[in-house]
Design an enzyme around this catalytic site. Structure first.
Site, PDB file in Angstrom:
ATOM      1  N   GLU A  42      12.628 -19.060 -26.784  1.00 50.02           N
ATOM      2  CA  GLU A  42      12.725 -18.313 -25.223  1.00 50.02           C
ATOM      3  C   GLU A  42      14.087 -18.310 -24.813  1.00 50.02           C
ATOM      4  O   GLU A  42      14.490 -17.137 -24.202  1.00 50.02           O
ATOM      5  CB  GLU A  42      11.701 -19.484 -24.367  1.00 50.02           C
ATOM      6  CG  GLU A  42      10.405 -19.552 -24.686  1.00 50.02           C
ATOM      7  CD  GLU A  42       9.442 -18.355 -24.066  1.00 50.02           C
ATOM      8  OE1 GLU A  42      10.043 -17.373 -23.661  1.00 50.02           O
ATOM      9  OE2 GLU A  42       8.250 -18.485 -24.277  1.00 50.02           O
ATOM     10  N   ARG A  77      15.146 -14.546 -24.010  1.00 53.23           N
ATOM     11  CA  ARG A  77      15.238 -14.258 -22.274  1.00 53.23           C
ATOM     12  C   ARG A  77      16.959 -14.207 -22.055  1.00 53.23           C
ATOM     13  O   ARG A  77      17.115 -13.152 -21.534  1.00 53.23           O
ATOM     14  CB  ARG A  77      14.717 -15.186 -21.407  1.00 53.23           C
ATOM     15  CG  ARG A  77      13.078 -15.232 -21.797  1.00 53.23           C
ATOM     16  CD  ARG A  77      12.353 -16.313 -20.807  1.00 53.23           C
ATOM     17  NE  ARG A  77      10.925 -16.447 -21.223  1.00 53.23           N
ATOM     18  CZ  ARG A  77      10.156 -16.282 -20.236  1.00 53.23           C
ATOM     19  NH1 ARG A  77      10.340 -16.252 -19.073  1.00 53.23           N
ATOM     20  NH2 ARG A  77       8.736 -16.646 -20.797  1.00 53.23           N
ATOM     21  N   ASP A 125       3.086 -13.786 -33.094  1.00 57.66           N
ATOM     22  CA  ASP A 125       3.316 -12.333 -32.571  1.00 57.66           C
ATOM     23  C   ASP A 125       4.503 -11.506 -33.041  1.00 57.66           C
ATOM     24  O   ASP A 125       4.366 -10.429 -33.573  1.00 57.66           O
ATOM     25  CB  ASP A 125       3.006 -12.085 -31.059  1.00 57.66           C
ATOM     26  CG  ASP A 125       3.798 -13.138 -30.265  1.00 57.66           C
ATOM     27  OD1 ASP A 125       4.232 -13.865 -30.624  1.00 57.66           O
ATOM     28  OD2 ASP A 125       3.420 -13.056 -28.920  1.00 57.66           O
ATOM     29  N   GLU A 176       2.437  -6.638 -22.046  1.00 58.76           N
ATOM     30  CA  GLU A 176       1.972  -5.979 -23.253  1.00 58.76           C
ATOM     31  C   GLU A 176       1.394  -5.006 -23.350  1.00 58.76           C
ATOM     32  O   GLU A 176       1.535  -3.959 -24.108  1.00 58.76           O
ATOM     33  CB  GLU A 176       1.407  -7.111 -24.260  1.00 58.76           C
ATOM     34  CG  GLU A 176       2.204  -8.343 -24.545  1.00 58.76           C
ATOM     35  CD  GLU A 176       2.289  -9.419 -23.687  1.00 58.76           C
ATOM     36  OE1 GLU A 176       3.191 -10.340 -23.526  1.00 58.76           O
ATOM     37  OE2 GLU A 176       1.399  -9.382 -22.424  1.00 58.76           O
ATOM     38  N   THR A 183      11.576  -8.391 -27.952  1.00 52.41           N
ATOM     39  CA  THR A 183      10.379  -8.991 -27.384  1.00 52.41           C
ATOM     40  C   THR A 183      10.301  -9.221 -26.047  1.00 52.41           C
ATOM     41  O   THR A 183       9.268  -9.396 -25.485  1.00 52.41           O
ATOM     42  CB  THR A 183       9.918  -9.753 -28.327  1.00 52.41           C
ATOM     43  OG1 THR A 183       8.388 -10.028 -28.292  1.00 52.41           O
ATOM     44  CG2 THR A 183      10.623 -11.381 -27.880  1.00 52.41           C
TER      45      THR A 183
END
Length: 586
Positions: free
Chosen positions: A189, A193, A324, A489, A576
């Site tokens: 994360e 981010r 994913d 998404e 992502t």
């Protein structure tokens, strides 16, 4: 003599330029620059000179480069050298595009929703990770390092909110990574981010202070690789890193260590420091070596034993939660490296062969509905000793697969994959419309057609009565997790497929989704996750607005209604978290 003077003049100019290059290397996206052989083009968006502000870097109070590497390695993997290969066009030819008034108004409407959310964050949760959009409080969810602020930097730039961009950029450039109440940072994360957000904001703005802050963070996160086998754990535990007692996990989500490649590669491209690329390439080599060693050869399981570097202990396979972005990053790394690392195409092709065989499915729909909606979804797979079972369970998370199939299809000239990508994207759009709120749930089960996803499928009333839900639209068996948490998404894939195909009806679908989301999630202050998308009246707000609402969801909605030269897919590749990185050009 004239010739001699000319040669001396040329030599003098060359020496002068060499000195300038050595003193001021070309590391700003405002110039053409060379990053290990890559030429990277200028960004298109720029504020007028009168709106520019100085962005000041302030170093963190702790320097992670001073911490000893307890398991040091020689840097053996470096960025591939040579000219990037010419890539097939990803973006549709929009040479006849007209930005009509209706589309312009929709673009403005998305920006207004963003500004409302951002202004509430500024007022009620400034420098906190998230705004609680019902109670008006701030939340600490990712180290207390202003996750929303950093995540939204590039969106502010793309939306041309210059004053807010420079306000946020100055705050981001002065973050202190030592200033946290947490004992550990989530490697995945924090990378997607914070590191991704800083790198993208630098790529767009050229503000050196943002790259300097990204380098600081990269050095901290690099310590996560300091384990006996150089595989990072799920957490970067600060004290364990300083003491040299970190180890890789034995049952970690495969996406966690395997989705750091785009950000660390971009950091190496921008700095020339090969350590970052070396670190992630060791993970890439592990993936390449083990791709055919799992219980479903060609794919990696949800959970991996990174400590022993084994992939044969888990039977579950998914493109959703836990795995994913491992798959998402394969074609994206090919693009970011200019096609110079062939293993990413090889791994992507092999994995998608398995996905199309064992995980894609068509929902069983009544004849008229099926005629109007030629759609697909992607489920999970479980490898048994004698077979592979497909589970027709959908996730909002797996809606990214439309864009992934589309990108791989474009880059690698696989027309069928572009078609699959479009059918997946449209499937998610259809699922939004299937629920009373106009929003799709977090996790749902469907009644799948028997046989292959590309075979004819007839409506079976008995099967529907046995497996379907009487309370949901035909095609659904359940809404197992009925929440909507402002996820991006679905619009991500619809945006990407619009940019890849130029099909205008995808923008109509996007607008319908946008209006439904705003209506279902609006609070007095901003927009909130909701508890149940099947609600037929007012929705229950759960007082959560994750940073991806501003970083991803609203960015993709804004871009689909923007002129297509804004973040052209042939110039940028998204991480992502929807942070666009500049791609190398031949």
């Amino acid at each position: 003599m004239a010739s001699s003077r000319h040669l001396r003049l040329v030599a003098g100019v060359a020496c002068f330029l060499l000195i300038i290059f050595l003193v001021h290397p070309f590391n700003s996206p405002e110039s053409l620059r060379q990053d290990g052989g890559y030429t990277i083009a200028q960004p298109a968006l720029k504020p007028p000179a009168s709106r520019r502000r100085k962005v000041t870097f302030k170093p963190s109070s702790f320097d992670w480069t001073k911490v000893e590497q307890h398991f040091p390695v020689e840097v053996k993997h470096k960025l591939p050298t040579g000219q990037p290969k010419p890539q097939r066009a990803v973006q549709h030819d929009f040479s006849r595009y007209v930005h009509d008034p209706a589309t312009r108004n929709r673009q403005k409407a998305v920006r207004a929703v963003f500004e409302r959310s951002w202004n509430s964050y500024k007022e009620h949760a400034w420098l906190r990770d998230e705004l609680a959009p019902v109670s008006g409080k701030g939340k600490t969810t990712f180290g207390g390092w202003g996750a929303t602020l950093v995540d939204a930097l590039d969106t502010l730039w793309i939306m041309e909110l210059w004053d807010d961009f420079y306000l946020a950029a100055n705050a981001a450039a002065q973050l202190d990574w030592q200033n946290t109440t947490e004992t550990a940072a989530n490697m995945f994360e924090t990378t997607i981010r914070h590191l991704g957000g800083l790198l993208s904001a630098y790529d767009l703005s050229g503000e050196q202070a943002l790259l300097d802050k990204a380098i600081e963070l990269g050095n901290m996160l690099y310590m996560g690789f300091d384990t006996p086998n150089r595989m990072p754990g799920f957490w970067l535990n600060f004290e364990d890193a300083k003491r040299g007692v970190q180890v890789a996990g034995t049952n970690d989500p495969s996406a966690s260590p395997c989705s750091l490649s785009l950000e660390f590669t971009r950091l190496t491209q921008l700095t020339g420091d090969q350590r970052y690329f070396d670190a992630i390439t060791r993970i890439t080599e592990f993936l390449e070596r083990t791709q055919n060693e799992s219980k479903l050869p060609g794919m990696w399981p949800k959970l991996i034993n990174f400590r022993e570097q084994r992939v044969d202990g888990e039977s579950g396979f998914t493109l959703g939660a836990l795995a994913d972005s491992l798959y998402e990053y394969l074609p994206k790394m090919h693009a970011l490296l200019g096609g110079l690392s062939p293993q990413y195409e090889k791994m992507h092709r092999a994995a998608m062969d398995v996905v199309t065989k064992h995980m894609l499915f068509r929902p069983m729909l009544p004849a008229e509905e099926a005629k109007k909606h030629d759609i697909l979804f992607v489920g999970d797979a479980f490898a048994r000793s004698d077979r592979v079972d497909r589970v027709a369970e959908g996730q909002h998370l797996t809606c990214f697969t439309g864009g992934m199939f589309g990108l791989g299809g474009k880059l690698f000239d696989i027309d069928q994959h572009v078609e699959i990508g479009e059918r997946l994207a449209r499937g998610c759009g259809w699922a939004y419309d299937a629920f009373p709120t106009g929003v799709m749930p977090e996790i749902f089960n469907m009644v799948a057609c028997d046989g292959s996803w590309d075979a004819p499928c007839s409506w079976d009333e008995k099967k529907w009565k046995d497996e379907g839900s009487k309370n949901l639209k035909k095609g659904f068996a359940s809404a197992r997790d009925a929440r909507y948490i402002l996820r991006p998404e679905a619009i991500e894939s619809i945006f990407l497929l619009y940019r890849m195909t130029g099909k205008e009806d995808l923008r109509e679908l996007a607008w319908q989704m946008f209006e439904s989301i705003v209506k279902a999630t609006e609070t007095e202050l901003a927009y909130s996750a909701i508890a149940d998308v099947t609600a037929k009246g007012p929705t229950t707000k759960t007082d959560s607005m994750e940073s991806f609402w501003l970083a991803e969801t609203l960015k993709y909605f804004y871009l689909i209604f923007s002129p297509p030269n804004i973040i052209n897919l042939d110039e940028y590749v998204f991480n992502t978290e929807a942070h666009p990185f500049l791609r190398p050009k031949p």
